[in-house]
Design a protein around this motif. Structure first.
Motif, PDB file in Angstrom:
ATOM      1  N   HIS A 151      29.614  58.315  55.376  1.00  0.00           N
ATOM      2  CA  HIS A 151      31.069  58.431  55.357  1.00  0.00           C
ATOM      3  C   HIS A 151      31.644  57.623  54.209  1.00  0.00           C
ATOM      4  O   HIS A 151      31.174  56.523  53.898  1.00  0.00           O
ATOM      5  CB  HIS A 151      31.648  57.945  56.691  1.00  0.00           C
ATOM      6  N   GLU A 152      32.713  58.156  53.609  1.00  0.00           N
ATOM      7  CA  GLU A 152      33.287  57.561  52.405  1.00  0.00           C
ATOM      8  C   GLU A 152      34.026  56.250  52.645  1.00  0.00           C
ATOM      9  O   GLU A 152      34.050  55.379  51.779  1.00  0.00           O
ATOM     10  CB  GLU A 152      34.240  58.554  51.731  1.00  0.00           C
ATOM     11  N   MET A 185      33.706  52.776  46.742  1.00  0.00           N
ATOM     12  CA  MET A 185      33.049  53.738  47.615  1.00  0.00           C
ATOM     13  C   MET A 185      31.549  53.825  47.362  1.00  0.00           C
ATOM     14  O   MET A 185      30.753  53.943  48.294  1.00  0.00           O
ATOM     15  CB  MET A 185      33.696  55.115  47.453  1.00  0.00           C
ATOM     16  N   GLU A 186      31.131  53.765  46.094  1.00  0.00           N
ATOM     17  CA  GLU A 186      29.692  53.844  45.810  1.00  0.00           C
ATOM     18  C   GLU A 186      28.926  52.677  46.396  1.00  0.00           C
ATOM     19  O   GLU A 186      27.718  52.780  46.633  1.00  0.00           O
ATOM     20  CB  GLU A 186      29.462  53.905  44.297  1.00  0.00           C
ATOM     21  N   MET A 189      29.073  53.955  50.637  1.00  0.00           N
ATOM     22  CA  MET A 189      28.528  55.209  51.155  1.00  0.00           C
ATOM     23  C   MET A 189      27.063  55.075  51.558  1.00  0.00           C
ATOM     24  O   MET A 189      26.233  54.600  50.778  1.00  0.00           O
ATOM     25  CB  MET A 189      28.656  56.297  50.097  1.00  0.00           C
ATOM     26  N   LYS A 281      35.825  65.761  50.840  1.00  0.00           N
ATOM     27  CA  LYS A 281      34.448  65.375  51.147  1.00  0.00           C
ATOM     28  C   LYS A 281      33.507  65.955  50.103  1.00  0.00           C
ATOM     29  O   LYS A 281      32.437  65.399  49.834  1.00  0.00           O
ATOM     30  CB  LYS A 281      34.055  65.856  52.545  1.00  0.00           C
ATOM     31  N   TYR A 284      33.644  63.126  47.650  1.00  0.00           N
ATOM     32  CA  TYR A 284      33.075  61.867  48.151  1.00  0.00           C
ATOM     33  C   TYR A 284      31.550  61.919  48.243  1.00  0.00           C
ATOM     34  O   TYR A 284      30.847  60.988  47.846  1.00  0.00           O
ATOM     35  CB  TYR A 284      33.584  61.545  49.554  1.00  0.00           C
ATOM     36  N   ARG A 285      31.068  63.026  48.816  1.00  0.00           N
ATOM     37  CA  ARG A 285      29.647  63.089  49.168  1.00  0.00           C
ATOM     38  C   ARG A 285      28.742  63.439  47.989  1.00  0.00           C
ATOM     39  O   ARG A 285      27.526  63.383  48.114  1.00  0.00           O
ATOM     40  CB  ARG A 285      29.445  64.099  50.307  1.00  0.00           C
ATOM     41  N   HIS A 349      39.534  57.655  46.378  1.00  0.00           N
ATOM     42  CA  HIS A 349      38.302  58.332  46.774  1.00  0.00           C
ATOM     43  C   HIS A 349      38.186  59.728  46.162  1.00  0.00           C
ATOM     44  O   HIS A 349      37.081  60.186  45.843  1.00  0.00           O
ATOM     45  CB  HIS A 349      38.249  58.468  48.303  1.00  0.00           C
ATOM     46  N   LEU A 415      24.959  63.455  52.393  1.00  0.00           N
ATOM     47  CA  LEU A 415      25.292  62.616  51.246  1.00  0.00           C
ATOM     48  C   LEU A 415      24.222  62.864  50.200  1.00  0.00           C
ATOM     49  O   LEU A 415      23.029  62.925  50.517  1.00  0.00           O
ATOM     50  CB  LEU A 415      25.307  61.144  51.652  1.00  0.00           C
TER      51      LEU A 415
END
Length: 423
Positions: A151-152, A185-186, A189, A281, A284-285, A349, A415
């Motif tokens: 999840h982000e 975020m990196e 995650m 997403k 993000y993913r 994000h 991911l």
């Protein structure tokens, strides 16, 4: 305490297995007279939480008096979505969470903790907020049901996030999301332990221990045949069930790549993704997998809005996905964004930070609207002809003209990362 634990990279739990696991856990508890179920909403349809909620209702019968979907900031479910996800569970059991009006504060995490976790970037306290039903409903069992998946915002979804965000209030949601965005975020995650999770754990441990919460956590992944498989289910009242689920999720939901990807095509199922609030997403993913100068193409047949919440939609349209430095400037200089930090976090994000291009192919937004928020635009029909989801397979594909792409049929289920970026 762990009440039930089953899962592996090859397990395929069927409905009967889920029923037996729930009943095994429930038999270890004393008799319950008033039960609340807190499953996710339709945006987590693939979690199997709908089936688990129905099985819990069949077990506790009239003692399961209320079902409170963990909407967070999402729109309430339609009758069609409710029936699709929860089947025969009676409509009159469902309650709608209003994240602006229906919350109470259990306690407040001190600013010193936030400052420490943000590495000095933030300096505010954090209110632990939940829906008033959870705090004041007089339940002797609260079933928090959901899926653990990368999840982000929180690294690995679910556990106490389902309660503290899914049934949380403006401050609880806004400030915790912003912490994750500012931290990076990196760096979050796919990691079960991170500043946002520590914040939620602090809130749970200090202010929510009195609540009779049992966590029911699934791990779901796509099998080699392309079909979804329940790889595990873990039930308990503390961090252990989440830890076990997170470890399994990393094995089955995380695809580590030997080389970065130059072109990624993501399909957003129209029954699930209607906004960039959810559809991002796709960004993000994949952002840890896409090469500098690469391209992300998002096929979004049902996309008709940016934010599901009208106020957030307006903020996205006003400021756009412009990268961290500019968003932080906007937060500093504009009260409307400063007072809605979850929107600010989402804008961070949803940006590639200028590393790669993001091209949206929307079903119901104009070229002008898409480009106004700093995405590229392409015609959906043309792109669906070229990149037909019916013929593409998840992973690497070579098109008839020799173009090589990486295709993802549902970004919510995993991911993807280039291994040199995940350290």
């Amino acid at each position: 305490m762990l009440f039930y634990s089953r899962g592996s990279e090859t397990d395929e739990l069927q409905e009967q297995d889920l029923r037996q696991g729930l009943e095994q856990a429930f038999r270890q508890l004393s008799a319950k007279k008033k039960v609340l179920a807190v499953p996710p909403d339709f945006t987590r349809f693939h979690s199997h939480a709908g089936i688990l909620t129905r099985l819990a209702w069949e077990y506790y019968k009239e003692n399961l008096t209320d079902i409170l979907p963990a909407l967070g900031t999402h729109a309430p479910m339609t009758d069609e979505q409710r029936q699709t996800m929860f089947g025969s569970v009676p409509k009159n059991l469902f309650r709608v969470h209003d994240w602006r009006k229906d919350v109470v504060t259990l306690g407040e995490v001190p600013s010193e903790f936030i400052r420490e976790q943000s590495e000095g970037k933030l300096d505010y306290s954090w209110k632990v907020q939940v829906n008033k039903l959870i705090a004041q409903g007089g339940y002797d069992l609260i079933l928090s049901i959901g899926q653990v998946v990368p999840h982000e915002v929180i690294g690995m979804a679910n556990y106490n996030k389902n309660i503290l965000v899914g049934t949380g209030g403006p401050e609880g949601i806004n400030k915790s999301h912003f912490l994750g965005a500012v931290y990076g975020m990196e760096r979050i995650m796919g990691r079960a332990d991170n500043p946002v999770r520590r914040l939620y754990n602090y809130g749970s441990d200090h202010f929510a221990k009195h609540l009779p919460i049992i966590y029911v956590q699934t791990v779901v992944a796509r099998g080699d045949d392309g079909k979804l498989k329940v790889r595990g289910m873990f039930i308990g009242d503390d961090y252990e069930c989440f830890r076990l689920a997170a470890e399994l999720s990393l094995k089955v939901n995380f695809e580590m790549l030997d080389a970065p990807l130059n072109k990624v095509v993501v399909y957003l199922d129209p029954s699930e993704f209607k906004s960039t609030w959810l559809g991002n997403k796709a960004v993000y993913r994949t952002r840890m997998a896409i090469d500098d100068g690469g391209e992300l193409i998002i096929l979004a047949p049902a996309l008709h809005e940016f934010g599901e919440d009208k106020q957030i939609d307006a903020l996205i349209r006003k400021y756009g996905y412009v990268g961290t430095p500019r968003v932080l400037e906007y937060v500093r200089d504009n009260d409307d964004l400063k007072n809605n930090l979850s929107a600010a976090a989402h804008l961070i994000h949803g940006s590639s930070e200028g590393r790669f291009t993001i091209t949206y192919c929307p079903g119901n937004l104009t070229k002008q609207e898409i480009e106004s928020v700093n995405f590229r635009y392409a015609d959906l029909n043309e792109m669906m002809k070229r990149y037909d989801p019916a013929t593409l397979k998840d992973g690497y594909n070579t098109m008839p003209d020799g173009e090589k792409i990486f295709y993802i049929s549902n970004p919510a289920l995993g991911l993807w990362a280039y291994k040199e970026r995940f350290k």
